[in-house]
Design a protein around this motif. Structure first.
Motif, mmCIF file in Angstrom:
data_model
loop_
_atom_site.group_PDB
_atom_site.id
_atom_site.type_symbol
_atom_site.label_atom_id
_atom_site.label_comp_id
_atom_site.label_asym_id
_atom_site.label_seq_id
_atom_site.Cartn_x
_atom_site.Cartn_y
_atom_site.Cartn_z
ATOM 1 N N ALA A 1 0.821 -1.228 0.130
ATOM 2 C CA ALA A 1 -0.062 0.037 0.077
ATOM 3 C C ALA A 1 0.879 1.149 0.000
ATOM 4 O O ALA A 1 1.973 1.102 0.727
ATOM 5 C CB ALA A 1 -0.899 -0.047 1.326
ATOM 6 N N GLY A 2 0.666 2.081 -0.806
ATOM 7 C CA GLY A 2 1.425 3.428 -0.722
ATOM 8 C C GLY A 2 2.628 3.345 -1.806
ATOM 9 O O GLY A 2 3.226 4.325 -1.956
ATOM 10 N N VAL A 3 2.864 1.940 -2.369
ATOM 11 C CA VAL A 3 3.785 1.862 -3.239
ATOM 12 C C VAL A 3 3.321 1.973 -4.656
ATOM 13 O O VAL A 3 2.161 1.560 -4.904
ATOM 14 C CB VAL A 3 4.562 0.512 -3.130
ATOM 15 N N PRO B 1 -4.344 0.426 -17.405
ATOM 16 C CA PRO B 1 -4.716 -0.093 -16.024
ATOM 17 C C PRO B 1 -3.749 -0.175 -14.989
ATOM 18 O O PRO B 1 -2.507 -0.094 -15.299
ATOM 19 C CB PRO B 1 -5.169 -1.567 -16.429
ATOM 20 N N GLY B 2 -4.055 -0.130 -13.823
ATOM 21 C CA GLY B 2 -2.707 -0.441 -12.608
ATOM 22 C C GLY B 2 -2.234 -1.679 -12.629
ATOM 23 O O GLY B 2 -2.928 -2.608 -13.372
ATOM 24 N N HIS B 3 -1.126 -1.803 -12.438
ATOM 25 C CA HIS B 3 -0.296 -2.957 -12.374
ATOM 26 C C HIS B 3 0.575 -3.297 -11.318
ATOM 27 O O HIS B 3 1.625 -2.808 -11.104
ATOM 28 C CB HIS B 3 0.670 -2.717 -13.713
ATOM 29 N N PRO B 4 -0.176 -3.804 -10.397
ATOM 30 C CA PRO B 4 0.388 -3.946 -8.860
ATOM 31 C C PRO B 4 1.773 -4.926 -9.007
ATOM 32 O O PRO B 4 1.721 -5.534 -9.755
ATOM 33 C CB PRO B 4 -0.595 -4.373 -8.031
ATOM 34 N N ILE B 5 2.506 -4.629 -7.969
ATOM 35 C CA ILE B 5 3.721 -5.516 -7.693
ATOM 36 C C ILE B 5 3.239 -6.995 -7.423
ATOM 37 O O ILE B 5 3.382 -8.020 -8.035
ATOM 38 C CB ILE B 5 4.665 -5.111 -6.619
ATOM 39 N N PHE C 1 8.953 5.867 -10.219
ATOM 40 C CA PHE C 1 7.639 5.657 -10.303
ATOM 41 C C PHE C 1 7.252 4.636 -9.402
ATOM 42 O O PHE C 1 5.803 4.354 -9.191
ATOM 43 C CB PHE C 1 7.065 5.275 -11.763
ATOM 44 N N VAL C 2 7.953 3.730 -8.927
ATOM 45 C CA VAL C 2 7.562 2.564 -8.181
ATOM 46 C C VAL C 2 7.789 2.684 -6.778
ATOM 47 O O VAL C 2 6.916 2.687 -5.771
ATOM 48 C CB VAL C 2 7.907 1.097 -8.649
ATOM 49 N N LEU C 3 9.185 2.804 -6.428
ATOM 50 C CA LEU C 3 9.623 2.835 -5.013
ATOM 51 C C LEU C 3 9.974 4.024 -4.494
ATOM 52 O O LEU C 3 9.818 4.370 -3.257
ATOM 53 C CB LEU C 3 10.634 1.994 -4.825
#
Ligand SMILES: Cc1cc2nc3c(=O)[nH]c(=O)nc-3n(C[C@H](O)[C@H](O)[C@H](O)COP(=O)(O)OP(=O)(O)OC[C@H]3O[C@@H](n4cnc5c(N)ncnc54)[C@H](O)[C@@H]3O)c2cc1C
Lengths: 262, 786
Positions: free
Chosen positions: B74-76, B96-100, B237-239
């Motif tokens: 969450a938050g990443v 679309p979103g692309h979660p880890i 963008f990610v971390l």
């Protein structure tokens, strides 16, 4: 892989005892079993390696049969059966790649009875006898559908006896990815008739093509098979070939085997 | 006489000593003190709602350090997409979103749901099996046309539908194209599929994350073709790690073929987890995981139409393509079916009017992205196949039909927005005719027929765009990155050079070819030059290696930096020689004063730069180190003509390749041996695509070809001896080396030749066949004969 115990007995008797334990499993060349273990699709508590058992290894000619120890590798068969039973040696020489042939064993192949394996065609096509630690099983009784055989739990294939035919040959077309047979046919001509065994094609595993046997017993020539077909109902249909294609290939490979037989 | 060094020499690949003797240093060879291992629990269903993930049992298992689920992220940020396509209505693509780790839903087999970090990999795997995931399975969409139906299940509930974008190119040409089709004397229509592929580099992906608590520095070791791109995407963008606190190292990499360009979840995961667990975390993909987590390639379904006038001139071309994106947008996925594909639809021909329509579609499959050639093989395949079909329909010779329509004047502005600077398609076709002995084909066919085999010949051309790419142009087209390249040339006091390049070598031979260029420029031995790449800590910001860009863009940056070095060295030499700078000449590693016998060696000058006792300190700084960034002004346009001869077994449908010839124009060539090797490898992959490789799903989204038991990789014995020629050379006009790039040509040019050859063989037996979809497995070829 899950953890397991490992033993490497030196005699068949010791191996049979070791296999009596719950969840113990025989390990031949490991060419089928090790990948299965790595994928965690099997979880034996103990592996009993058969590779240290001298009495299960080797190829010898005994009367009109070639006798092969159950722990003999494909490569050894390819080399040592070449003069006595060239059709069988040729089959062994074309299994997998050199690494597979240097490890994989005839006992492992027959015990596994993959519907696309090579040796089952030779065993059924030769009317071989599968000898275990406790009994002898005729090939006609041994193969019972894909991955299913007459072997009991813990039973070890110690040797296989192949009656030597007058002529034989193995014709195969490889599945493009695995290079196992897509369809392969083993043909052997004996004094009392011809045997034709088909692998790779059927959902029921290796089978004898009796119409072809009858036709070839009368006239051992490729064109004796003209017009003969196998029904496609029970043929395997997958990414690599439809059922109709496989049933067509049975005829093609049978003719090629007859033409190549020597 | 072949040269024995410098530009044009077939210098032996120096990197092969370590690769062939097991002395390479791959990511999996990196093991850090205190390292833990991660195992990803991956979805075994294609589409489902995650109701609950119970990790309590897993957490108590032996050796477990920590179990992660989406809640930990969450938050990443999610995985970013590096290219935004604007559709034909002027709207931006659905993104679309692309979660880890899967969040709320799983959308393809192989999607990571949870991750276990443990002392050993086996313990991590044991614990992953103890995670209880409660999923309600949903119907999956696999077929692209089904996915676009109004009642299709949605891959992403928050999007309008499964259509990522509907791209039209060039939209302004559309009406004129329609009109040209109405006025055509002949129209040829072909429907085809460009099969889905799995790249399968020999080395699977690996990532090791490390975090230094004392300094707050993060390090990611990863199997990447472009470590700086990963640092930028993952950091920004990610971390949320600033670039100066994040180092990305891509050491020896065992093949990429595009699939190691992209930023993957596993990289972000290990970097994040290393901090969360306060110890290094390693992930090594198994081959099974690779099949369901590496981005796949191609997977286009196309209808192409070619209009011709009564004299068989091409008058217009129209295509309608569905391009599979998979379940999420991989890093550069949107660019592949659009700007890397539509812009190449003119091929080698002066078709005046072209309209390309591409619908990119979400399905419950692994994301699809660039694979060797990326977009250009798709363009070449359909164009060359439709020309073959037109020749059959019109009863004309397919080679003559091509020749008649060749572009012959350069520069040539195509109707699909690009301008070819140079090329000579007649010359490569003539060269092919010679090396492939096309004149001898009929005799060879008779000989095959005498042996009961069918024989066929397929000939085609290709054009590609390499040297990716002018940054301002790609920026307008939606790229969220620049595509320049960089080099720092550091000259040491004793005269040796180290080149730190933003290009990345993962099999291409940069460590050999790049020094050849500098050796030529300075006139010193190649062994004095070392190439450093793959580590953001010691190389300038670069965009990495793909799109056959390394020598054209990275090599040009290196040339520019070396020019700066030479300019400065001349200043130093002029001081040492007490001559005017304009009189100094550099030749064979020595600086001399024109018209005199006064000279000073390269090594004397470099020493003076670092021991500046007798040195013009008032004019120039000591030291000899320069950096250059090079941003190309155009793409480069390699082209060529390929010929394939096959034999087909009438009874089984088995195809064997008997001859394969390639005449390529790569402009100037640095190392002919390496170029031939690149072409060989490319052709092997093209033959793999044409005859063998097929990534297939069943209707529920299960991967049918999930291992080498079912995914057919080409093997050495499937290949003929190749006859390759690159003597036709029209140098690129806009980069300093005149080079065009050769890495993808083989994979682009070969599939249509193979398919054309098989179709020709079948037609020679009287079969009315005009196309067979790849791969041409025995089963399909046999079916085509029935
Ligand atoms: C890359 C590759 C390609 C291959 N290609 C082919 C091919 O073209 N054609 C083909 O036919 N095969 C092929 N194989 C399979 C190969 O021939 C195997 O060696 C064989 O199927 C199994 O023999 P094994 O000795 O390795 O048995 P293992 O893998 O050790 O064991 C297989 C099974 O048999 C049991 N078993 C082993 N030995 C005995 C015994 N003596 N008595 C009773 N049970 C026993 C084991 O418990 C296990 O259940 C290939 C394998 C690989 C890895």
């Amino acid at each position: 892989m899950y953890n397991f115990d490992f033993v490497k007995p030196a005699t068949v008797d010791e191996a049979v005892k070791a296999l009596a334990d719950d969840e113990a499993q025989a390990l031949g060349g490991g060419q089928t079993l090790i990948p299965t273990l790595k994928q965690r699709l099997a979880s034996p508590s103990k592996l009993v390696s058969l590779t240290g058992i001298a009495e299960m290894k080797g190829v010898s000619k005994q009367g009109d049969a070639v006798v092969i120890g159950g722990g003999t590798t494909h490569r050894t068969v390819a080399e040592e059966a070449a003069s006595a039973y060239p059709g069988l040696a040729d089959l062994a020489s074309r299994i997998g790649d050199p690494a597979v042939r240097n490890r994989g064993t005839i006992g492992g192949s027959l015990a596994n009875n993959d519907p696309s394996a090579c040796y089952p065609a030779a065993a059924l096509g030769s009317g071989a006898t599968i000898v275990t630690n406790s009994r002898e099983i005729a090939a006609d009784d041994y193969f019972q559908g894909m991955f299913t055989t007459a072997l009991e739990e813990g039973e070890i294939i110690t040797e296989v006896r192949f009656p030597i035919p007058q002529k034989s040959a193995y014709a195969k077309i490889a599945q493009p990815a695995s290079r196992f047979p897509l369809v392969a046919v083993f043909v052997a001509q004996y004094g009392d008739g011809v045997r034709v065994a088909v692998t790779g094609a059927s959902n029921n595993g290796v089978f004898r093509w009796s119409e072809a046997e009858a036709a070839l017993s009368g006239n051992f020539a490729a064109d004796a098979l003209d017009g003969l077909t196998v029904a496609s109902d029970d043929m395997i249909g997958d990414l690599h070939g439809t059922a109709a294609y496989r049933s067509h290939l049975v005829g093609v490979m049978a003719k090629r085997a007859v033409a190549a037989a020597s | 006489m072949p040269k024995d060094g410098g530009i044009g020499a077939s210098s032996k690949r120096r990197e092969d000593i370590r690769f062939l003797t097991g002395a390479g240093n791959y990511t999996d060879d990196i093991n850090l003190r205190g390292q833990a291992y991660v195992f990803f629990l991956r979805s075994d269903i294609a589409h489902g709602t995650i109701n609950n993930i119970d990790t309590s049992a897993a957490e108590g298992m032996p050796g477990v350090v920590k179990v992660f689920t989406a809640a930990d992220f969450a938050g990443v940020g999610g995985m970013p997409c590096g290219w935004q396509v604007t559709d034909k209505h002027g709207e931006v693509m659905q993104e679309p979103g692309h979660p880890i780790l899967a969040t709320g839903k799983v959308r393809h087999v192989g999607e990571p749901i949870a991750a276990v970090v443990a002392e050993t990999l086996a313990q991590a795997r044991d614990a992953a099996e103890a995670i209880d995931v409660d999923i309600t399975e949903l119907p999956a969409v696999i077929d692209m046309k089904d996915a676009l139906k109004a009642d299709a299940p949605k891959v992403h509930d928050d999007l309008k539908n499964n259509l990522c974008y509907d791209w039209g190119f060039v939209e302004e040409n559309k009406a004129a194209v329609e009109e040209a089709f109405q006025n055509a004397a002949h129209v040829t229509t072909l429907e085809l599929r460009n099969n889905r592929l799995v790249a399968n580099p020999m080395e699977p992906r690996v990532a090791v994350g490390d975090f230094a608590r004392g300094t707050g520095d993060h390090t990611l070791y990863t199997t990447s073709q472009n470590p700086h791109v990963i640092r930028l995407l993952m950091g920004a963008f990610v971390l949320g790690i600033p670039e100066h606190k994040l180092r990305v190292v891509a050491p020896d990499v065992g093949g990429g073929f595009g699939t190691k360009i992209f930023h993957y979840q596993e990289e972000a995961f290990v970097t994040f987890a290393a901090k969360a667990c306060n110890r290094p975390v390693k992930w090594t993909s198994s081959r099974t995981e690779a099949f369901m987590s590496d981005a796949h390639g191609r997977d286009h379904v196309t209808t192409i139409q070619l209009a011709l006038d009564a004299d068989n001139n091409f008058t217009a071309l129209r295509t309608d393509t569905h391009a599979n994106m998979g379940a999420y947008l991989s890093t550069f996925a949107p660019s592949v079916p659009t700007w890397l594909h539509g812009t190449l639809m003119a091929g080698n021909y002066k078709t005046p009017l072209i309209y390309v329509n591409v619908k990119a579609v979400f399905t419950n499959t692994v994301p699809v992205d660039a694979y060797r050639g990326a977009g250009r093989p798709e363009a070449t395949f359909q164009l060359e196949r439709v020309i073959d079909k037109a020749a059959i329909e019109l009863g004309v010779d397919a080679i003559e039909l091509r020749r008649q329509n060749f572009i012959t004047e350069f520069p040539y502005a195509t109707p699909v927005a690009v301008e070819y600077d140079t090329g000579d398609y007649v010359a490569t076709m003539d060269k092919l005719t010679e090396i492939a002995d096309l004149a001898g084909f009929e005799a060879r066919r008779k000989e095959s027929e005498a042996r009961g085999k069918l024989r066929g010949l397929g000939v085609n051309c290709y054009i590609e765009a390499c040297g990716i790419a002018p940054s301002n142009l790609v920026g307008q087209l939606g790229a969220r990155a620049g595509l320049y390249e960089s080099a720092t040339v550091r000259v040491n006091a004793t005269g040796g050079l180290v080149v730190m390049t933003g290009s990345h070598s993962h099999g291409q031979g940069h460590e050999t070819a790049f020094p050849q260029v500098i050796a030529e420029m300075i006139g010193i031995d190649e062994s004095m030059i070392e190439i450093v790449h793959g580590d953001t800590a010691n190389t300038p910001m670069g965009m990495g290696t793909y799109g056959s860009r390394s020598i054209a863009v990275g090599g040009s940056a290196m040339v520019r930096a070396t020019e700066k070095i030479i300019a400065k060295a001349k200043k130093i030499a002029s001081h040492l020689l007490e001559a005017s700078e304009s009189d100094i000449e550099l030749k064979d590693g020595a600086f001399s004063v024109a018209g005199t016998d006064k000279s000073v060696a390269w090594g004397d000058v470099t020493l003076a730069a670092y021991v500046p006792h007798n040195y013009p300190l008032e004019d120039i700084e000591p030291g000899l180190e320069e950096t250059a960034f090079y941003d190309p002004s155009n793409f480069t346009y390699p082209s060529g003509a390929y010929a394939c001869e096959v034999e087909v077994d009438r009874d089984t449908g088995q195809v064997t390749i008997e001859r394969f010839s390639a005449a390529d124009d790569f402009g100037n060539i640095i190392n002919p041996m390496i170029v031939s090797g690149q072409v060989h490898g490319g052709i092997a992959q093209g033959i793999g695509q044409a005859l063998l490789e097929n990534c297939a799903y069943d209707e529920n989204g299960q991967l049918l070809s999930a291992s080498y038991m079912d995914y057919a990789m080409p093997r050495a014995y499937d290949m003929p001896f190749f006859s390759v020629d690159h003597s036709c050379q029209t140098p690129c006009t806009h980069n300093p080396l005149g080079v065009k790039g050769c890495g993808e040509a083989g994979a682009i040019g070969s599939p249509p030749a193979v398919v054309g050859a098989v179709v020709d063989a079948l037609r020679s037996a009287g079969k009315d066949v005009t196309h067979v979809n790849m791969p041409l497995s025995p089963s399909r070829v046999w079916a085509a004969m029935q």
